[in-house]
Design a protein around this motif. Structure first.
Motif, PDB file in Angstrom:
ATOM      1  N   PHE A  33       5.803   4.757  10.163  1.00 59.29           N
ATOM      2  CA  PHE A  33       4.637   5.431  11.611  1.00 59.29           C
ATOM      3  C   PHE A  33       4.254   5.835  12.077  1.00 59.29           C
ATOM      4  CE2 PHE A  33       4.919   5.844  16.332  1.00 59.29           C
ATOM      5  CZ  PHE A  33       4.491   4.286  16.793  1.00 59.29           C
ATOM      6  N   LYS A  34       5.290   7.671  12.069  1.00 61.65           N
ATOM      7  CA  LYS A  34       4.760   8.605  12.084  1.00 61.65           C
ATOM      8  C   LYS A  34       3.151   8.402  10.572  1.00 61.65           C
ATOM      9  CE  LYS A  34       6.163  11.127  13.912  1.00 61.65           C
ATOM     10  NZ  LYS A  34       6.009  12.196  15.049  1.00 61.65           N
ATOM     11  N   GLN A  35       3.720   8.128   9.626  1.00 63.71           N
ATOM     12  CA  GLN A  35       1.991   8.651   8.883  1.00 63.71           C
ATOM     13  C   GLN A  35       0.615   8.035   9.298  1.00 63.71           C
ATOM     14  OE1 GLN A  35       2.449  10.472   6.398  1.00 63.71           O
ATOM     15  NE2 GLN A  35      -0.037  10.234   5.596  1.00 63.71           N
ATOM     16  N   ALA A  36       1.364   6.886   9.644  1.00 67.26           N
ATOM     17  CA  ALA A  36       0.282   6.156  10.449  1.00 67.26           C
ATOM     18  C   ALA A  36      -0.141   6.531  11.579  1.00 67.26           C
ATOM     19  CB  ALA A  36       0.418   4.570  11.142  1.00 67.26           C
ATOM     20  N   VAL A  41       3.286  16.269   7.950  1.00 64.25           N
ATOM     21  CA  VAL A  41       4.122  15.850   7.968  1.00 64.25           C
ATOM     22  C   VAL A  41       3.374  17.446   8.777  1.00 64.25           C
ATOM     23  CG1 VAL A  41       6.473  16.965   7.786  1.00 64.25           C
ATOM     24  CG2 VAL A  41       5.566  15.185   7.776  1.00 64.25           C
ATOM     25  N   ASN A  42       3.643  17.660  10.200  1.00 66.74           N
ATOM     26  CA  ASN A  42       2.625  19.219  10.401  1.00 66.74           C
ATOM     27  C   ASN A  42       4.788  19.594  11.570  1.00 66.74           C
ATOM     28  OD1 ASN A  42       3.611  17.581  13.084  1.00 66.74           O
ATOM     29  ND2 ASN A  42       1.898  17.378  13.802  1.00 66.74           N
ATOM     30  N   THR A  43       5.983  19.285  10.564  1.00 64.73           N
ATOM     31  CA  THR A  43       6.745  20.784  10.573  1.00 64.73           C
ATOM     32  C   THR A  43       7.352  21.011  10.474  1.00 64.73           C
ATOM     33  OG1 THR A  43       8.407  18.181  11.433  1.00 64.73           O
ATOM     34  CG2 THR A  43       6.796  18.898  13.438  1.00 64.73           C
ATOM     35  N   ASP A  44       8.091  21.292  11.021  1.00 62.32           N
ATOM     36  CA  ASP A  44       9.459  21.958   9.237  1.00 62.32           C
ATOM     37  C   ASP A  44      10.167  21.360   9.453  1.00 62.32           C
ATOM     38  OD1 ASP A  44       8.148  24.354   9.067  1.00 62.32           O
ATOM     39  OD2 ASP A  44       8.968  25.599  10.319  1.00 62.32           O
ATOM     40  N   ALA A  59      12.271  10.320   5.756  1.00 59.06           N
ATOM     41  CA  ALA A  59      11.744   9.980   5.656  1.00 59.06           C
ATOM     42  C   ALA A  59       9.287   9.348   5.768  1.00 59.06           C
ATOM     43  CB  ALA A  59      11.850   9.069   6.634  1.00 59.06           C
ATOM     44  N   TRP A  60       9.119  10.653   6.372  1.00 59.54           N
ATOM     45  CA  TRP A  60       8.016  10.571   6.917  1.00 59.54           C
ATOM     46  C   TRP A  60       7.505  11.280   5.935  1.00 59.54           C
ATOM     47  CZ3 TRP A  60       6.230  14.288  11.505  1.00 59.54           C
ATOM     48  CH2 TRP A  60       5.073  14.165  11.875  1.00 59.54           C
ATOM     49  N   LYS A  61       8.385  12.737   5.195  1.00 56.02           N
ATOM     50  CA  LYS A  61       8.007  13.439   4.295  1.00 56.02           C
ATOM     51  C   LYS A  61       7.542  12.514   3.096  1.00 56.02           C
ATOM     52  CE  LYS A  61       7.086  17.645   2.768  1.00 56.02           C
ATOM     53  NZ  LYS A  61       5.684  18.276   2.685  1.00 56.02           N
ATOM     54  N   ALA A  62       8.348  11.494   3.015  1.00 52.07           N
ATOM     55  CA  ALA A  62       8.033  10.625   1.914  1.00 52.07           C
ATOM     56  C   ALA A  62       6.795   9.843   1.538  1.00 52.07           C
ATOM     57  CB  ALA A  62       9.447   9.774   1.657  1.00 52.07           C
ATOM     58  N   VAL A  63       6.168   9.564   2.402  1.00 48.32           N
ATOM     59  CA  VAL A  63       4.932   8.533   2.884  1.00 48.32           C
ATOM     60  C   VAL A  63       4.007   9.649   3.136  1.00 48.32           C
ATOM     61  CG1 VAL A  63       6.058   6.510   3.208  1.00 48.32           C
ATOM     62  CG2 VAL A  63       5.349   7.815   5.010  1.00 48.32           C
ATOM     63  N   GLU A  64       4.426  10.849   3.383  1.00 47.11           N
ATOM     64  CA  GLU A  64       2.736  11.334   3.179  1.00 47.11           C
ATOM     65  C   GLU A  64       1.833  11.619   2.590  1.00 47.11           C
ATOM     66  OE1 GLU A  64       3.547  15.513   4.204  1.00 47.11           O
ATOM     67  OE2 GLU A  64       4.197  16.082   2.651  1.00 47.11           O
ATOM     68  N   ALA A  65       1.427  10.789   0.977  1.00 45.13           N
ATOM     69  CA  ALA A  65       0.461  11.101   0.434  1.00 45.13           C
ATOM     70  C   ALA A  65      -0.749  10.229   0.995  1.00 45.13           C
ATOM     71  CB  ALA A  65       0.819  10.716  -1.080  1.00 45.13           C
ATOM     72  N   LYS A  66       0.182   8.547   1.672  1.00 46.75           N
ATOM     73  CA  LYS A  66      -0.573   8.120   1.885  1.00 46.75           C
ATOM     74  C   LYS A  66      -1.834   8.042   3.472  1.00 46.75           C
ATOM     75  CE  LYS A  66       2.953   3.827   1.728  1.00 46.75           C
ATOM     76  NZ  LYS A  66       2.590   3.579   0.735  1.00 46.75           N
TER      77      LYS A  66
END
Length: 90
Positions: A33-36, A41-44, A59-66
Motif C-alpha cells: 500500500f505504501k509503495q503504491a 521509502v522516504n523516512t529513516d 515491509a515497505w523497504k522490501a518492496v521499494e524496487a516495485k
C-alpha cells in the motif's frame, strides 16, 4: 475500471474482512500500500524500541524496487486471496 480504482476498491474491501489477517499478511499489505501510494521509502528506519513501526518500515523497504503499478497489482492480488479465504471460512 482502471488500476487505481481497482486498487482503491480492494483497499476498502480489505477493511471489511471478518477475520483479522495474520501479522505477516498485514505487513505485506502495508508495504504494498505504501509503495503504491507514496513510492519508495522516504523516512529513516525507526529505532529498535519501536518494533511495530520498524516492522512496517521493513515491509515497505522490501518492496521499494516495485513500480507503483506493480505494487497496486500485487496488493490487489493479496487482497483477493485474503477476501477469498475470509469468504471460505464464513
Amino acid at each position: 475500471m482502471g488500476l487505481k480504482e481497482d486498487f482503491e476498491e480492494h483497499a476498502e474491501k480489505v477493511k471489511s474482512l471478518t477475520k483479522k489477517p495474520s501479522d505477516a499478511d498485514l505487513l505485506i499489505l502495508y508495504g504494498l500500500f505504501k509503495q503504491a501510494t507514496v513510492g519508495p521509502v522516504n523516512t529513516d528506519r525507526p529505532g529498535m524500541f519501536s518494533m511495530k513501526e520498524r516492522a512496517k518500515w521493513d515491509a515497505w523497504k522490501a518492496v521499494e524496487a516495485k513500480s507503483k503499478e506493480e505494487a497496486m497489482n500485487d496488493y490487489i492480488t493479496k487482497a483477493k486471496q485474503l477476501l477469498e479465504a475470509d469468504a471460505a471460512a464464513a
